[in-house]
Scaffold this active site. Structure first.
Site, PDB file in Angstrom:
ATOM      1  N   PRO A   1       0.952  -1.212   0.057  1.00 39.35           N
ATOM      2  CA  PRO A   1      -0.058  -0.040  -0.043  1.00 39.35           C
ATOM      3  C   PRO A   1       0.724   1.255  -0.139  1.00 39.35           C
ATOM      4  O   PRO A   1       1.878   1.378   0.734  1.00 39.35           O
ATOM      5  CB  PRO A   1      -0.844  -0.108   1.307  1.00 39.35           C
ATOM      6  CG  PRO A   1       0.127  -1.026   2.380  1.00 39.35           C
ATOM      7  CD  PRO A   1       0.678  -1.961   1.428  1.00 39.35           C
ATOM      8  N   MET A   2       0.567   2.116  -0.812  1.00 33.23           N
ATOM      9  CA  MET A   2       1.334   3.428  -0.951  1.00 33.23           C
ATOM     10  C   MET A   2       0.522   4.730  -1.295  1.00 33.23           C
ATOM     11  O   MET A   2      -0.348   4.690  -2.208  1.00 33.23           O
ATOM     12  CB  MET A   2       2.481   3.263  -2.000  1.00 33.23           C
ATOM     13  CG  MET A   2       3.673   2.727  -1.555  1.00 33.23           C
ATOM     14  SD  MET A   2       5.104   2.719  -2.590  1.00 33.23           S
ATOM     15  CE  MET A   2       4.501   1.562  -3.736  1.00 33.23           C
TER      16      MET A   2
ATOM     17  N   GLN B   1      -6.787  -1.145   3.026  1.00 30.27           N
ATOM     18  CA  GLN B   1      -6.015  -0.786   4.365  1.00 30.27           C
ATOM     19  C   GLN B   1      -6.689   0.310   5.090  1.00 30.27           C
ATOM     20  O   GLN B   1      -6.681   1.173   4.661  1.00 30.27           O
ATOM     21  CB  GLN B   1      -4.569  -0.589   3.747  1.00 30.27           C
ATOM     22  CG  GLN B   1      -3.681  -0.693   5.116  1.00 30.27           C
ATOM     23  CD  GLN B   1      -2.073   0.107   5.070  1.00 30.27           C
ATOM     24  OE1 GLN B   1      -1.919   1.069   4.602  1.00 30.27           O
ATOM     25  NE2 GLN B   1      -1.403  -0.837   5.332  1.00 30.27           N
TER      26      GLN B   1
ATOM     27  N   CYS C   1       2.371   3.136  10.203  1.00 31.71           N
ATOM     28  CA  CYS C   1       2.364   4.321   9.764  1.00 31.71           C
ATOM     29  C   CYS C   1       3.094   5.439  10.944  1.00 31.71           C
ATOM     30  O   CYS C   1       2.829   5.660  12.102  1.00 31.71           O
ATOM     31  CB  CYS C   1       1.091   4.935   9.454  1.00 31.71           C
ATOM     32  SG  CYS C   1       1.366   6.853   8.722  1.00 31.71           S
TER      33      CYS C   1
ATOM     34  N   LYS D   1      -0.106  -4.618   8.802  1.00 31.48           N
ATOM     35  CA  LYS D   1       1.270  -4.306   8.282  1.00 31.48           C
ATOM     36  C   LYS D   1       1.912  -3.758   9.543  1.00 31.48           C
ATOM     37  O   LYS D   1       1.320  -2.467   9.757  1.00 31.48           O
ATOM     38  CB  LYS D   1       1.285  -3.537   6.850  1.00 31.48           C
ATOM     39  CG  LYS D   1       2.356  -2.996   6.317  1.00 31.48           C
ATOM     40  CD  LYS D   1       2.259  -2.625   5.029  1.00 31.48           C
ATOM     41  CE  LYS D   1       3.513  -2.436   4.446  1.00 31.48           C
ATOM     42  NZ  LYS D   1       3.853  -0.963   4.768  1.00 31.48           N
TER      43      LYS D   1
ATOM     44  N   GLY E   1      10.447  -3.748   2.620  1.00 30.29           N
ATOM     45  CA  GLY E   1      11.685  -2.844   2.932  1.00 30.29           C
ATOM     46  C   GLY E   1      12.936  -3.168   1.876  1.00 30.29           C
ATOM     47  O   GLY E   1      13.438  -4.204   2.248  1.00 30.29           O
ATOM     48  N   ASP E   2      13.026  -2.178   1.146  1.00 32.72           N
ATOM     49  CA  ASP E   2      14.254  -2.303   0.387  1.00 32.72           C
ATOM     50  C   ASP E   2      14.187  -3.360  -0.699  1.00 32.72           C
ATOM     51  O   ASP E   2      15.119  -4.208  -1.075  1.00 32.72           O
ATOM     52  CB  ASP E   2      15.716  -2.539   1.000  1.00 32.72           C
ATOM     53  CG  ASP E   2      15.834  -1.199   1.915  1.00 32.72           C
ATOM     54  OD1 ASP E   2      15.407  -0.085   1.742  1.00 32.72           O
ATOM     55  OD2 ASP E   2      16.616  -1.543   2.777  1.00 32.72           O
TER      56      ASP E   2
ATOM     57  N   ARG F   1       8.830   0.951  -3.087  1.00 34.62           N
ATOM     58  CA  ARG F   1       9.614   2.002  -3.790  1.00 34.62           C
ATOM     59  C   ARG F   1      10.412   1.463  -4.788  1.00 34.62           C
ATOM     60  O   ARG F   1      10.819   2.191  -5.879  1.00 34.62           O
ATOM     61  CB  ARG F   1      10.670   2.690  -2.864  1.00 34.62           C
ATOM     62  CG  ARG F   1       9.843   3.752  -2.127  1.00 34.62           C
ATOM     63  CD  ARG F   1      10.763   4.328  -0.970  1.00 34.62           C
ATOM     64  NE  ARG F   1      11.318   3.448  -0.068  1.00 34.62           N
ATOM     65  CZ  ARG F   1      11.871   3.984   0.975  1.00 34.62           C
ATOM     66  NH1 ARG F   1      12.467   5.161   1.092  1.00 34.62           N
ATOM     67  NH2 ARG F   1      12.300   2.913   1.890  1.00 34.62           N
TER      68      ARG F   1
HETATM   69  C1  LIG Z   1       4.997   7.229  -1.093  1.00 31.64           C
HETATM   70  C2  LIG Z   1       4.899   6.109  -0.122  1.00 31.64           C
HETATM   71  C3  LIG Z   1       3.416   5.960   0.575  1.00 31.64           C
HETATM   72  C4  LIG Z   1       3.260   4.964   1.569  1.00 31.64           C
HETATM   73  N1  LIG Z   1       2.158   4.617   1.932  1.00 31.64           N
HETATM   74  C5  LIG Z   1       1.905   3.566   2.736  1.00 31.64           C
HETATM   75  C6  LIG Z   1       0.594   3.397   3.191  1.00 31.64           C
HETATM   76  O1  LIG Z   1      -0.466   3.765   2.833  1.00 31.64           O
HETATM   77  N2  LIG Z   1       0.454   2.248   3.913  1.00 31.64           N
HETATM   78  C7  LIG Z   1       1.181   1.312   4.544  1.00 31.64           C
HETATM   79  O2  LIG Z   1       1.216   0.553   5.152  1.00 31.64           O
HETATM   80  N3  LIG Z   1       2.595   1.902   4.030  1.00 31.64           N
HETATM   81  C8  LIG Z   1       2.744   2.742   3.106  1.00 31.64           C
HETATM   82  N4  LIG Z   1       4.274   3.137   2.850  1.00 31.64           N
HETATM   83  C9  LIG Z   1       5.263   1.907   3.329  1.00 31.64           C
HETATM   84  C10 LIG Z   1       5.556   0.937   1.939  1.00 31.64           C
HETATM   85  O3  LIG Z   1       4.405   0.078   2.001  1.00 31.64           O
HETATM   86  C11 LIG Z   1       6.808   0.032   2.587  1.00 31.64           C
HETATM   87  O4  LIG Z   1       6.379  -0.624   3.859  1.00 31.64           O
HETATM   88  C12 LIG Z   1       8.026   1.156   2.861  1.00 31.64           C
HETATM   89  O5  LIG Z   1       8.056   1.870   1.627  1.00 31.64           O
HETATM   90  C13 LIG Z   1       9.097  -0.096   2.971  1.00 31.64           C
HETATM   91  O6  LIG Z   1       9.364  -0.707   1.562  1.00 31.64           O
HETATM   92  P1  LIG Z   1      10.690   0.164   0.538  1.00 31.64           P
HETATM   93  O7  LIG Z   1      11.800   0.267   1.434  1.00 31.64           O
HETATM   94  O8  LIG Z   1      10.717  -0.996  -0.469  1.00 31.64           O
HETATM   95  O9  LIG Z   1      10.129   1.272  -0.131  1.00 31.64           O
HETATM   96  C14 LIG Z   1       4.351   4.142   1.916  1.00 31.64           C
HETATM   97  C15 LIG Z   1       5.843   4.297   1.228  1.00 31.64           C
HETATM   98  C16 LIG Z   1       5.859   5.253   0.508  1.00 31.64           C
HETATM   99  C17 LIG Z   1       7.128   5.564  -0.293  1.00 31.64           C
END
Ligand SMILES: Cc1cc2nc3c(=O)[nH]c(=O)nc-3n(C[C@H](O)[C@H](O)[C@H](O)COP(=O)(O)O)c2cc1C
Length: 346
Positions: free
Chosen positions: A26-27, A80, A110, A149, A211-212, A235
């Site tokens: 979710p983002m 979510q 969050c 999450k 994460g990453d 990301r």
């Molecule tokens: C722009 C953005 C928005 C995000 N929005 C949410 C969200 O709505 N809900 C959630 O559980 N995590 C959210 N996250 C966290 C991601 O789901 C993920 O757990 C986090 O970015 C770690 O993964 P990564 O290092 O691969 O980016 C968000 C992350 C980013 C970058």
């Protein structure tokens, strides 16, 4: 080491059987319905809405209607929710399932002040008993699987993810996603996958690592070695949705699909923008879609001039013109590089 037979067994979350153990996170501002449809098409096993405040779902459903739209081409899809009031969360979850959500995911990670100051997100996860109270009501309120999450803990001195996951498993939560950072890390530093694996050791329900996630080979190794049951891409796909396809394919077969060349990358970005336009209408799609265009052309020759064009993007014609110019200019000597996107919401 987990046996290959176990690896090849489909990932199940409650009664949902996923086509792949690769999920898309979710983002906020990213995972709208058309983007979810695209990543499902590329093979993601489960997608999710961005986090939606449960009180908004209950009190002002019209305001969040677009966030909770679950068209058939995005299924299976989770909604979510973020919140800390058990009754409100349960009502919101029922509204989401009535709209077609196949699972309810609760945001316990969050880090942003406007959420944690209300006792939700990562703040709720600090208190295992309070979290259990909320989730128990929610699990009883809906028939679909309920997942969470979470982060590792509030900070490095208060890692509680294994304990929290175990308590949630005991009340019927169907799976946990663990983002391998603490609340205090927000999005900085590296995710700690050894800590994620400790959660996997603590429970029997599926554990998904976040994460990453940016390398399909590493993702496959983590699943095959039994550290996690699945991986969650966030990301790592921004500016390059093909990464989802590569990861799904590599985990299923061990083969590595080649990276897309610049022309194919632009072709995929055009398709995504087309889907955004069809769903949101051209004006809104191009405003929210500018970031994708900027990520796609990063590393292109003359990128500074093209970036200025991105800021002006308001019609489909201009978008086509921009992509055509980028194609003619080609990639610069450094090639394409991943967007440096370190801040996020959830
Ligand atoms: C722009 C953005 C928005 C995000 N929005 C949410 C969200 O709505 N809900 C959630 O559980 N995590 C959210 N996250 C966290 C991601 O789901 C993920 O757990 C986090 O970015 C770690 O993964 P990564 O290092 O691969 O980016 C968000 C992350 C980013 C970058």
């Amino acid at each position: 080491m987990t046996s290959v037979a176990t690896v090849n067994r489909p990932l199940r979350i409650g009664d949902l059987e996923l086509s792949s153990p690769v999920l898309v996170a979710p983002m906020v501002g990213i995972t709208d319905a058309p983007t979810r449809a695209l990543v499902r098409e590329l093979g993601a096993g489960l997608v999710s809405s961005e986090m939606v405040p449960a009180d908004a779902v209950v009190r002002a459903p019209e305001a969040v209607r677009a966030l909770l739209d679950f068209p058939q081409d995005t299924h299976p899809v989770a909604a979510q929710l973020v919140g800390a009031d058990p009754a409100v969360m349960a009502d919101a979850a029922q509204l989401c399932t009535a709209r077609g959500a196949a699972a309810i995911d609760v945001n316990l990670g969050c880090p942003v002040p406007r959420v944690v100051n209300r006792g939700s997100g990562a703040a709720l996860a600090r208190d295992v008993r309070a979290t259990v109270r909320v989730l128990a009501v929610l699990v009883a309120a809906v028939r679909v699987p309920v997942t969470v999450k979470m982060r590792l803990g509030w900070d490095h001195h208060s890692i509680n993810a294994p304990e929290l996951a175990r308590a949630l498993q005991d009340i019927g939560v169907a799976a946990v996603t663990v983002h391998g950072r603490t609340r205090c890390q927000k999005y900085l530093g590296s995710a700690d996958w050894r800590e994620i694996a400790r959660v996997k050791e603590a429970v029997d329900i599926p554990v998904l690592g976040s994460g990453d996630v940016g390398d399909a080979r590493v993702a496959r190794l983590r699943i095959r070695s039994g550290m996690v049951d699945g991986v969650v891409i966030a990301r790592g796909m921004l500016g390059n949705f093909w990464f989802v396809r590569q990861t799904v394919h590599h985990i299923a077969t061990g083969e590595m699909l080649p990276d897309l060349n610049f022309a194919s990358r632009i072709h995929l970005a055009r398709r995504h923008l087309d889907m955004l336009c069809a769903y949101h209408g051209e004006g809104r799609a191009l405003r929210t879609g500018r970031k994708y265009v900027a990520w796609t052309i990063k590393g292109c020759n003359g990128a500074a001039r093209l970036r200025a064009m991105v800021q002006q993007l308001d019609t489909r014609e201009r978008l086509d013109e921009l992509f055509d110019q980028a194609l003619r200019a080609g990639l610069g000597p450094e090639g394409w590089f991943r967007p440096a996107f370190t801040s996020g919401e959830g």
